[in-house]
Design an enzyme around this catalytic site. Sequence first.
Site, short mmCIF file in Angstrom:
data_model
loop_
_atom_site.label_atom_id
_atom_site.label_comp_id
_atom_site.label_asym_id
_atom_site.label_seq_id
_atom_site.Cartn_x
_atom_site.Cartn_y
_atom_site.Cartn_z
CD GLU A 27 -2.86 -1.07 2.41
OE1 GLU A 27 -4.03 -1.41 2.26
OE2 GLU A 27 -2.38 -0.78 3.52
CB CYS A 77 2.89 7.64 3.33
SG CYS A 77 3.44 6.42 4.54
CB CYS A 96 7.57 -5.04 8.45
SG CYS A 96 8.96 -4.36 9.39
CB CYS A 149 6.50 -2.60 15.93
SG CYS A 149 8.16 -2.14 15.41
CB CYS A 155 3.19 -2.04 13.48
SG CYS A 155 3.32 -1.83 11.71
N GLY A 190 7.03 -1.77 5.97
CA GLY A 190 8.43 -2.19 5.93
C GLY A 190 9.38 -1.27 6.67
CB CYS A 211 1.29 6.27 12.03
SG CYS A 211 2.99 5.91 12.22
S1 SF4 Z 1 6.50 -1.40 9.51
FE1 SF4 Z 1 7.66 -0.12 10.96
S2 SF4 Z 1 6.38 -0.04 12.79
FE2 SF4 Z 1 5.62 -1.74 11.53
S3 SF4 Z 1 6.66 -3.58 12.31
FE3 SF4 Z 1 7.88 -2.76 10.63
S4 SF4 Z 1 9.38 -1.42 11.58
FE4 SF4 Z 1 7.76 -1.78 13.10
#
Ligand code: SF4
Length: 344
Positions: A92, A105, A112, A116, A119, A159, A333
């Site tokens: 996206e 963005c 990823c 986190c 997220c 990512g 975010c």
């Molecule tokens: S995209 Fe950013 S906030 Fe989400 S898990 Fe990966 S490093 Fe962490």
Amino acid sequence: MRQNLYNFTLQEITEIVQKIGAEKFRAKQIFDWLYKSKVKNIKEMKNLPLQLLEQLEAKYEIALPEIIKETKSKLDGTTKYLLKLKDGAKIECVLLYDKERITLCASTQVGCGCGCAFCSTGSIGFKRNLEPCEITGQFILMQNITQNKITNIVLMGMGEPFLNWENVNKAIIIISDKNGPNFSQTRITVSTVGIIPVIKQIADSDLKINLAISLICVDDEKRTKLMPVNKKYPVNEIIKIAKYYNKKSGKEITFEYILFKDINDSIKDAEEIIKKLKEINFKINLIPYNNSLNKDFSKPEYEKILKFQKILIDGGIKTYIRKEKGSDIKAACGQLAAESGEEK
Ligand code: SF4
């Protein structure tokens, strides 16, 4: 398999044409066709000799990701695009509108691996790195949609950019090339959880991009729970590299601080920030958490956010509260997850 011409810097295209036996200046012509005329296939590069066109076509192609879904926020016009890549993977990117400013963005990985806790992208896990052409591709598609009006790029989508730095760096070089898109590096911000070796590399380089670090909190125990990467790159190391970055680049750092209710929003948390970061040249963006999908976290009350901001400002820190954008379309975010349930 033919390679995508959007993967290559001008210097690399120069090497390609010279290897084929063509003159060096042809590379600049190819770059013009790609980024100024935005042709969709190699045949359209009309000022190239037929032989060179045929040689290029045998080995290379021009391809962009495909937009398969567009979702626009009713609240603020933020628009999220679901893109399909050549192998079927989905990512996206988001266009954010704020007066004269249009910010792209963009994503840098499929999924990823940083995990986190707050997220949505992290919950997918790591699938693969994006190629340079898939990063520049997001930029080209969005420039077409906005009629070249993008003013800023933030690499804060899906990512961790610094875990795909080779490709991200190449995409930045292409996007900012004066012979190509000529988008100023000073308008590009790369956001990281704090991958220290790459921060050092950037500090030591000629790049003029802006650096943002997701700080989240300055207590190692809490930060590790929220961001497992903190085990490898703890707060003290981040503070050290931030000072090094300030000194080498002469630039300010932005710390991103997502505020979670009852986790990192106390007076003590704010005071710790003032104490620990006092020798760094930085500003801090407070981002009230917004992710309706994750019930483990919630947003502090607005009064508490203002109080947190006031403590930091009184402590001499430039502190801003980030405007929420696209929260109704999961474009805020930490919300990007390339949801594709409705796609065929
Ligand atoms: S995209 Fe950013 S906030 Fe989400 S898990 Fe990966 S490093 Fe962490």
